[in-house]
Design a protein around this motif. Structure first.
Motif, short mmCIF file in Angstrom:
data_model
loop_
_atom_site.label_atom_id
_atom_site.label_comp_id
_atom_site.label_asym_id
_atom_site.label_seq_id
_atom_site.Cartn_x
_atom_site.Cartn_y
_atom_site.Cartn_z
N UNK A 1 0.85 -1.18 0.00
CA UNK A 1 0.00 0.00 0.00
C UNK A 1 0.90 1.24 0.00
N UNK A 2 0.65 2.17 -0.96
CA UNK A 2 1.48 3.38 -1.11
C UNK A 2 1.31 4.25 0.14
N UNK A 3 2.42 4.71 0.67
CA UNK A 3 2.39 5.56 1.87
C UNK A 3 1.97 6.98 1.49
N UNK A 4 1.07 7.53 2.27
CA UNK A 4 0.63 8.91 2.09
C UNK A 4 0.16 9.19 0.68
N UNK A 5 -0.58 8.25 0.08
CA UNK A 5 -1.01 8.44 -1.30
C UNK A 5 -2.06 9.55 -1.41
N UNK A 6 -2.83 9.76 -0.38
CA UNK A 6 -3.83 10.83 -0.42
C UNK A 6 -3.14 12.19 -0.54
N UNK A 7 -1.97 12.29 0.10
CA UNK A 7 -1.21 13.55 0.04
C UNK A 7 -0.71 13.80 -1.38
N UNK A 8 -0.33 12.71 -2.07
CA UNK A 8 0.10 12.85 -3.47
C UNK A 8 -1.04 13.40 -4.30
N UNK A 9 -2.24 12.84 -4.15
CA UNK A 9 -3.39 13.31 -4.91
C UNK A 9 -3.73 14.75 -4.56
N UNK A 10 -3.67 15.08 -3.26
CA UNK A 10 -4.04 16.44 -2.84
C UNK A 10 -3.05 17.48 -3.34
N UNK A 11 -1.74 17.15 -3.35
CA UNK A 11 -0.70 18.13 -3.72
C UNK A 11 -0.48 18.17 -5.22
N UNK A 12 -0.37 16.99 -5.85
CA UNK A 12 0.01 16.94 -7.28
C UNK A 12 -1.19 16.72 -8.19
N UNK A 13 -2.30 16.30 -7.63
CA UNK A 13 -3.48 16.07 -8.46
C UNK A 13 -3.66 14.59 -8.77
N UNK A 14 -4.87 14.24 -9.16
CA UNK A 14 -5.18 12.83 -9.41
C UNK A 14 -4.49 12.30 -10.66
N UNK A 15 -4.17 13.17 -11.60
CA UNK A 15 -3.48 12.70 -12.81
C UNK A 15 -2.10 12.17 -12.46
N UNK A 16 -1.39 12.91 -11.61
CA UNK A 16 -0.07 12.44 -11.16
C UNK A 16 -0.23 11.17 -10.32
N UNK A 17 -1.30 11.13 -9.49
CA UNK A 17 -1.56 9.93 -8.70
C UNK A 17 -1.75 8.72 -9.59
N UNK A 18 -2.52 8.86 -10.68
CA UNK A 18 -2.71 7.76 -11.62
C UNK A 18 -1.38 7.34 -12.23
N UNK A 19 -0.50 8.34 -12.54
CA UNK A 19 0.83 8.03 -13.12
C UNK A 19 1.65 7.21 -12.14
N UNK A 20 1.59 7.57 -10.85
CA UNK A 20 2.33 6.82 -9.83
C UNK A 20 1.87 5.36 -9.83
N UNK A 21 0.54 5.13 -9.87
CA UNK A 21 0.03 3.76 -9.84
C UNK A 21 0.44 2.98 -11.07
N UNK A 22 0.43 3.63 -12.24
CA UNK A 22 0.84 2.94 -13.47
C UNK A 22 2.31 2.54 -13.40
N UNK A 23 3.16 3.50 -12.98
CA UNK A 23 4.60 3.19 -12.89
C UNK A 23 4.88 2.12 -11.85
N UNK A 24 4.14 2.17 -10.76
CA UNK A 24 4.30 1.18 -9.70
C UNK A 24 3.96 -0.22 -10.23
#
Length: 557
Positions: free
Chosen positions: A434-457
């Motif tokens: 489970x990605x640590x502090x993933x909600x913070x990634x979405x809140x700071x960088x936006x959901x598009x970047x969050x989706x990119x993180x999940x794809x790369x992961x």
């Protein structure tokens, strides 16, 4: 619905018979309704008339007894002297004048019997008897009651019924207005039977008419109902009315009710109920109804016979055409529909069928050719559909965002490994990440970047696991790795490799993330494959609580 009536002549016959039968039934039902209503009205009025007659006779008898005892109480000369011989003679004379007087007596103001018929109960204290209490205040007529003091002094009725009385009492008032005593007579209740039997003719008895006398509480006073074998039903008609009522035996009776006219001194509340079985009351109408039904049935059968003969003249040409069509169906292409019928409709039909057969033979050849072409197209489309289904099977097991396996594919694979482990005693391991502090990634960088993180992961995990296992997106920012035939230590090493690689991976323009990992292994006493997932998930939350970005092996492994 018309099975068995599959020919023209049969249906014409059925239709004719049905119409006539329906008409007959309507007429018979209308006649029956009219006659039954009128007969029911006449029978009901007859019962009401009988009830009224009985009520009048009963009222007249009660009035006569009441008047007789009242007149006796007014003969003041009988009560002046201490010698009551004249009173005794008057009492004996009155008792002998009416056979149903069971007892006549005079009690003084203290309730002591001073004179009585045949000397019966002389000297007895009757001060507590209802007739004395009420009779000392004015003329009184009691309701029907069983004999008490006189029961052992009078002869028993032959039919074994208990002795019952109706009391008629009146006060004897002196010249100064003081109460000198009460005169009373006990009328034997058998007089009612005589009144009612005189009202019933032999014709009434043959019609099974029953007469009841009931009190204001609907208790049956006549006939004797000491065994309570007869219950007065609810819903009796109103006064001087009648209606059909179901009694306790479940049978319907035409029932009438007439209230007995209240006496001047006492309102007894008695009612005369007369009933007659509805089946007997309507017997005449039922007999007529049966005769009409028989006549209607015979008339229907005769008309159906005539209709059958007429329909046969119309159906035979059609039957010949049907045989020709059957012959063509069996392969005879030389058959013809030509018919010598004199009916223009049948001749026109024959000509049309002949032309239609010629046209159908031409189209038959064309359809055979089209059928061959259609079969080829069906085989081609079937193959294409099977290929599409196989592609769809793959698509529905892939996560649309990360293109890794989804939860459905994971559950199927886990179940397969669980069943294999049960049979071969081979183990398998599960890693939950489970990605640590993933909600913070979405809140700071936006959901598009969050989706990119999940794809790369997902790509990173797949490259490390390779063909050693299966990577699936469990949901949200959570991934699951299934490792068949892995020990817990081997699974921990893989989890550590994933953690370390993820920590160093640039996800998007200098964005780095970490993840927490939980490791669990299949145990022989697991009864469900979900238990392995639950243990890995518990280890994952332990990793979160211990500071994140670490691998924790479930303690039960």
């Amino acid at each position: 619905m018309l099975r068995g009536f599959d020919t023209f002549r049969k249906r014409i016959t059925l239709l004719s018979g049905g119409l006539l039968l329906s008409l007959s039934l309507v007429l018979i039902a209308s006649f029956y309704q009219l006659t039954s209503t009128r007969l029911s009205q006449a029978s009901g009025e007859s019962l009401v008339s009988l009830s009224q007659s009985v009520s009048n006779m009963l009222t007249a008898n009660l009035l006569e007894r009441e008047r007789e005892i009242f007149l006796l109480s007014q003969r003041s000369s009988l009560f002046k002297s201490q010698n009551l011989n004249e009173l005794q003679e008057a009492i004996d004379q009155i008792k002998s004048s009416y056979k149903n007087y069971a007892w006549i007596g005079f009690a003084d103001a203290n309730g002591v019997v001073l004179a009585s018929g045949d000397g019966m109960l002389a000297g007895a204290d009757v001060s507590q008897r209802p007739w004395f209490i009420h009779g000392s205040k004015g003329p009184f007529v009691s309701d029907v009651h069983k004999a008490l003091l006189l029961e052992n002094l009078l002869p028993k009725p032959k039919d074994g019924t208990p002795i019952r009385f109706v009391d008629f009492s009146a006060p004897v008032i002196g010249e100064n207005g003081e109460l000198k005593g009460v005169v009373v007579t006990h009328a034997d209740w058998v007089w009612v039977k005589e009144v009612l039997e005189s009202s019933l003719t032999e014709a009434s008895k043959r019609r099974a008419i029953d007469i009841f006398i009931i009190d204001k509480d609907h208790n049956i006073l006549y006939p004797d109902n000491s065994l309570n074998d007869i219950k007065v039903p609810e819903g009796l008609p109103g006064n001087s009315q009648f209606k059909s009522v179901t009694w306790q035996d479940g049978q319907k009776y035409l029932t009438s009710l007439v209230s007995v006219t209240p006496l001047k001194s006492t309102n007894l509340g008695w009612q005369i109920v007369v009933r007659q079985p509805l089946s007997i009351a309507m017997a005449t109408v039922n007999e007529v109804h049966k005769l009409l039904l028989l006549f209607g049935g015979l008339a229907t059968l005769f008309c159906m016979f005539l209709a059958y003969r007429f329909a046969s003249t119309l159906s035979r040409p059609l039957e010949r055409l049907a045989l020709t069509a059957q012959s063509i169906e069996q392969g005879n292409r030389n058959a013809t529909f030509q018919d010598d019928s004199k009916l223009s409709e049948v001749a026109s039909l024959s000509c049309s069928l002949e032309k239609m057969m010629s046209s159908l033979l031409v189209r038959e050849q064309s359809l055979m050719q089209m059928n061959v072409t259609l079969e080829t197209k069906v085989r081609t489309r079937t193959a294409e559909l099977e290929a599409s289904n196989r592609s769809l099977e793959v698509i529905i097991r892939k996560d649309p965002l990360t293109h890794s396996y989804n939860r459905l594919a994971l559950d199927e694979a886990l179940l397969g490994e669980y069943n294999a482990a049960k049979q071969t005693q081979q183990t398998f391991a599960v890693i939950m990440a489970d990605v640590d502090y993933f909600k913070k990634v979405n809140d700071v960088y936006g959901h598009t970047v969050g989706d990119t993180v999940l794809k790369n992961m997902a790509v990173l995990f797949a490259s490390i696991v390779g063909n050693k296992g299966m990577v699936a997106r469990f949901g949200g920012e959570e991934f699951t790795v299934l490792l068949p035939k892995f020990s817990v230590e081997e699974a921990r090493v893989i989890a550590e490799s994933l953690r370390a690689a993820l920590e160093k991976e640039d996800m998007s323009d200098g964005l780095f993330v970490t993840a927490s990992f939980g490791v669990a292994i299949y145990k022989e006493d697991d009864s469900l494959y979900e238990q392995v997932l639950n243990r890995a998930d518990a280890a994952l939350y332990d990793a979160k609580e211990q500071g994140r970005n670490r691998v924790v092996v479930n303690k039960a492994c």
